[in-house]
Design a protein around this motif. Structure first.
Motif, PDB file in Angstrom:
ATOM      1  N   VAL A 111       0.869  -1.184  -0.050  1.00 49.75           N
ATOM      2  CA  VAL A 111       0.075   0.082   0.180  1.00 49.75           C
ATOM      3  C   VAL A 111       0.678   1.193  -0.095  1.00 49.75           C
ATOM      4  O   VAL A 111       0.334   2.288   0.311  1.00 49.75           O
ATOM      5  N   PHE A 112       2.267   1.192  -0.380  1.00 51.45           N
ATOM      6  CA  PHE A 112       3.015   2.314  -0.350  1.00 51.45           C
ATOM      7  C   PHE A 112       3.550   2.270  -1.737  1.00 51.45           C
ATOM      8  O   PHE A 112       3.157   1.736  -2.698  1.00 51.45           O
ATOM      9  N   SER A 113       4.783   3.283  -1.873  1.00 53.55           N
ATOM     10  CA  SER A 113       5.139   3.438  -3.153  1.00 53.55           C
ATOM     11  C   SER A 113       6.064   2.337  -3.586  1.00 53.55           C
ATOM     12  O   SER A 113       6.506   1.439  -2.492  1.00 53.55           O
ATOM     13  N   ASP A 114       6.495   2.026  -4.647  1.00 54.43           N
ATOM     14  CA  ASP A 114       7.438   1.145  -5.112  1.00 54.43           C
ATOM     15  C   ASP A 114       8.801   0.914  -4.581  1.00 54.43           C
ATOM     16  O   ASP A 114       9.429   0.244  -3.991  1.00 54.43           O
ATOM     17  N   GLU A 115       9.099   2.314  -4.353  1.00 58.07           N
ATOM     18  CA  GLU A 115      10.679   2.474  -3.566  1.00 58.07           C
ATOM     19  C   GLU A 115      10.384   1.993  -1.958  1.00 58.07           C
ATOM     20  O   GLU A 115      11.364   1.384  -1.364  1.00 58.07           O
ATOM     21  N   GLU A 116       9.249   2.246  -1.443  1.00 55.76           N
ATOM     22  CA  GLU A 116       8.961   1.748  -0.050  1.00 55.76           C
ATOM     23  C   GLU A 116       8.680   0.331  -0.139  1.00 55.76           C
ATOM     24  O   GLU A 116       9.103  -0.266   1.108  1.00 55.76           O
ATOM     25  N   HIS A 117       8.470  -0.259  -0.939  1.00 57.30           N
ATOM     26  CA  HIS A 117       8.383  -1.581  -1.050  1.00 57.30           C
ATOM     27  C   HIS A 117       9.469  -2.279  -1.000  1.00 57.30           C
ATOM     28  O   HIS A 117       9.575  -3.433  -0.442  1.00 57.30           O
ATOM     29  N   VAL A 118      10.292  -1.771  -1.627  1.00 57.94           N
ATOM     30  CA  VAL A 118      11.794  -2.446  -1.518  1.00 57.94           C
ATOM     31  C   VAL A 118      12.470  -2.184  -0.291  1.00 57.94           C
ATOM     32  O   VAL A 118      12.941  -3.307   0.427  1.00 57.94           O
ATOM     33  N   ALA A 119      12.075  -0.903   0.260  1.00 57.82           N
ATOM     34  CA  ALA A 119      12.755  -0.881   1.572  1.00 57.82           C
ATOM     35  C   ALA A 119      11.803  -1.643   2.563  1.00 57.82           C
ATOM     36  O   ALA A 119      12.489  -2.194   3.567  1.00 57.82           O
ATOM     37  N   LEU A 120      10.738  -1.900   2.409  1.00 56.27           N
ATOM     38  CA  LEU A 120      10.052  -2.677   3.504  1.00 56.27           C
ATOM     39  C   LEU A 120      10.428  -4.209   3.525  1.00 56.27           C
ATOM     40  O   LEU A 120      10.535  -4.660   4.444  1.00 56.27           O
ATOM     41  N   LEU A 121      10.604  -4.545   2.126  1.00 61.50           N
ATOM     42  CA  LEU A 121      10.940  -6.051   2.065  1.00 61.50           C
ATOM     43  C   LEU A 121      12.410  -6.207   2.572  1.00 61.50           C
ATOM     44  O   LEU A 121      12.674  -7.157   3.076  1.00 61.50           O
ATOM     45  N   SER A 122      13.206  -5.228   2.455  1.00 59.53           N
ATOM     46  CA  SER A 122      14.636  -5.335   2.864  1.00 59.53           C
ATOM     47  C   SER A 122      14.582  -5.228   4.419  1.00 59.53           C
ATOM     48  O   SER A 122      15.222  -5.891   5.072  1.00 59.53           O
ATOM     49  N   GLU A 123      13.631  -4.529   4.859  1.00 58.05           N
ATOM     50  CA  GLU A 123      13.510  -4.488   6.468  1.00 58.05           C
ATOM     51  C   GLU A 123      12.955  -5.846   6.858  1.00 58.05           C
ATOM     52  O   GLU A 123      13.441  -6.280   7.990  1.00 58.05           O
ATOM     53  N   VAL A 124      11.951  -6.655   6.251  1.00 58.30           N
ATOM     54  CA  VAL A 124      11.644  -8.127   6.737  1.00 58.30           C
ATOM     55  C   VAL A 124      12.986  -8.908   6.661  1.00 58.30           C
ATOM     56  O   VAL A 124      13.238  -9.603   7.336  1.00 58.30           O
ATOM     57  N   ALA A 125      13.704  -8.668   5.494  1.00 57.70           N
ATOM     58  CA  ALA A 125      14.978  -9.485   5.115  1.00 57.70           C
ATOM     59  C   ALA A 125      15.867  -9.393   6.385  1.00 57.70           C
ATOM     60  O   ALA A 125      16.519 -10.253   6.990  1.00 57.70           O
ATOM     61  N   ARG A 126      16.118  -8.110   6.729  1.00 60.28           N
ATOM     62  CA  ARG A 126      16.849  -7.680   7.835  1.00 60.28           C
ATOM     63  C   ARG A 126      16.558  -8.615   9.063  1.00 60.28           C
ATOM     64  O   ARG A 126      17.339  -9.081   9.899  1.00 60.28           O
ATOM     65  N   CYS A 127      15.211  -8.702   9.522  1.00 59.25           N
ATOM     66  CA  CYS A 127      14.980  -9.132  10.703  1.00 59.25           C
ATOM     67  C   CYS A 127      14.837 -10.541  10.746  1.00 59.25           C
ATOM     68  O   CYS A 127      14.941 -11.560  11.848  1.00 59.25           O
ATOM     69  N   LEU A 128      14.705 -11.514   9.701  1.00 60.75           N
ATOM     70  CA  LEU A 128      14.615 -12.927   9.220  1.00 60.75           C
ATOM     71  C   LEU A 128      16.107 -13.554   9.743  1.00 60.75           C
ATOM     72  O   LEU A 128      17.088 -12.870   9.281  1.00 60.75           O
ATOM     73  N   ARG A 129      15.986 -14.609  10.193  1.00 65.20           N
ATOM     74  CA  ARG A 129      17.228 -15.270  10.051  1.00 65.20           C
ATOM     75  C   ARG A 129      17.417 -15.966   8.936  1.00 65.20           C
ATOM     76  O   ARG A 129      16.559 -16.289   8.028  1.00 65.20           O
ATOM     77  N   PRO A 130      18.682 -16.371   8.413  1.00 65.17           N
ATOM     78  CA  PRO A 130      18.573 -17.079   6.972  1.00 65.17           C
ATOM     79  C   PRO A 130      17.734 -18.302   7.034  1.00 65.17           C
ATOM     80  O   PRO A 130      18.018 -19.107   8.158  1.00 65.17           O
ATOM     81  N   GLY A 131      17.274 -18.749   5.978  1.00 67.72           N
ATOM     82  CA  GLY A 131      16.320 -19.463   5.800  1.00 67.72           C
ATOM     83  C   GLY A 131      14.893 -19.355   6.398  1.00 67.72           C
ATOM     84  O   GLY A 131      14.048 -20.234   6.401  1.00 67.72           O
ATOM     85  N   GLY A 132      14.674 -18.148   7.017  1.00 69.71           N
ATOM     86  CA  GLY A 132      13.249 -17.838   7.439  1.00 69.71           C
ATOM     87  C   GLY A 132      12.413 -17.768   6.290  1.00 69.71           C
ATOM     88  O   GLY A 132      12.713 -17.494   5.300  1.00 69.71           O
ATOM     89  N   ARG A 133      11.340 -17.718   6.527  1.00 71.88           N
ATOM     90  CA  ARG A 133      10.152 -17.797   5.630  1.00 71.88           C
ATOM     91  C   ARG A 133       9.319 -16.668   5.590  1.00 71.88           C
ATOM     92  O   ARG A 133       8.830 -16.120   6.727  1.00 71.88           O
ATOM     93  N   LEU A 134       8.822 -16.287   4.483  1.00 70.21           N
ATOM     94  CA  LEU A 134       7.890 -15.255   4.018  1.00 70.21           C
ATOM     95  C   LEU A 134       6.785 -15.685   3.336  1.00 70.21           C
ATOM     96  O   LEU A 134       7.084 -16.240   2.430  1.00 70.21           O
TER      97      LEU A 134
END
Length: 242
Positions: A111-134
Motif C-alpha cells: 500500500v506504499f510506493s514502489d521504492e517503499e516496497h523495496v525498503a519494506l521487504l529489505s526490512e523484513v529480510a533484515r529481521c529474518l534469520r537465514p532460511g526464514g520464511r515469508l
C-alpha cells in the motif's frame, strides 16, 4: 482521515467470516509446519488478529506468533491470545536476524510506493534469520487488469451504508479507490487508498532483489496453480543464506 483505521476496520470485518479465517489460518499453519528456523513468526499488519490468535493458540506456530499493527483501534479491539506491538511496517521493531518467519495477508505490504516496497521487504529480510520464511497473499495482476473499474453500494448488518469506487491503472499496477461509510446515526467516515499489484514475474524479481528465494506460488488456499482468473496469489519465499 487515514484509510487504514476505523474506516477500514468497520467496513471490512462484516465481510470476513469465521469459516474463511479458519481456512486461511489452516493454509498458513500447513505452510509453516516444516519451518526449522527457531524464533518468532510475525503477522505483518495483523489488524484485530484473526489469523494470529488462531495460529498462536495451536498447531505448528503455537506460542510463536507476534502481531504487528500500526492502527491503535485495531490493536485495542484485537482478539486475545497473542502478543502484539504497534509499529510501522517500514521500520520494524525487531533485532536483526531475530525472526523465523513472517506473513502478510490481503496485499498488506503493498500500500506504499514502489521504492517503499523495496525498503519494506529489505526490512523484513533484515529481521529474518537465514532460511526464514515469508508468506505473502495478494491478488493476481491479470484479474485486476481484466476488470479495471468497480463500484458497489451495500448495507452492512448494523444498517450502515458502505460505498466504494475503484479504478486499476494497469500501466502503473495501482488500484486506486475511495470508500465511504455512513453509520445509522449519520456519522460518516471516508477515505482513499491505493494498492500496488505486481505481475508475478515482477513480484518474484522484487523478492529476489531484497534477498528472498521463491519456494512456491499458489492461486488459492488448496495450493492450486495460479492463473489470471485466480482469486488469490499466494507466494512463499525464504531468506537466502549469506
Amino acid at each position: 482521515m487515514s484509510f487504514f483505521g476505523e474506516l477500514y476496520l468497520r467496513s471490512t470485518l462484516p465481510f470476513i467470516s469465521e469459516e474463511m479465517t479458519a481456512k486461511e489460518a489452516a493454509y498458513l499453519a500447513k505452510h509453516f509446519a516444516d519451518l526449522r528456523v527457531p524464533g518468532p513468526v510475525v503477522d505483518l499488519g495483523c489488524g484485530h488478529g484473526r489469523h494470529a490468535a488462531r495460529l498462536n493458540a495451536q498447531g505448528p506456530l503455537a506460542g510463536r506468533v507476534i502481531g504487528l499493527e500500526l492502527d491503535a483501534l485495531s490493536l485495542q479491539e484485537r482478539l486475545p491470545g497473542f502478543p502484539a506491538v504497534r509499529a510501522d511496517l517500514r521500520s520494524l521493531p525487531f533485532r536483526t536476524g531475530s525472526l523465523a518467519g513472517a506473513y502478510a495477508w490481503y496485499s498488506t505490504l503493498f500500500v506504499f510506493s514502489d521504492e517503499e516496497h523495496v525498503a519494506l521487504l529489505s526490512e523484513v529480510a533484515r529481521c529474518l534469520r537465514p532460511g526464514g520464511r515469508l508468506v505473502l497473499h495478494t491478488v493476481p495482476y491479470e484479474r485486476l487488469a481484466a476488470q479495471p473499474e468497480a463500484s458497489f453500494s451495500t448495507r452492512l448488518p448494523d444498517g450502515s451504508l458502505l460505498e466504494e469506487r475503484s479504478r486499476f491503472d494497469a500501466a502503473r499496477g495501482r488500484d486506486e479507490a475511495s470508500r465511504r461509510l455512513t453509520f445509522p446515526d449519520g456519522r460518516v467516515l471516508s477515505g482513499q487508498y491505493a494498492v500496488r499489484y505486481y505481475p508475478l514475474a515482477d513480484l518474484i524479481q522484487l523478492l529476489d532483489f531484497t534477498g528472498f528465494s521463491m519456494c512456491w506460488v499458489h492461486g488459492g488456499l488448496e495450493g492450486e496453480p495460479p492463473s489470471g482468473t485466480s482469486t488469490d496469489l499466494i507466494v512463499g519465499a525464504e531468506l537466502r543464506h549469506g
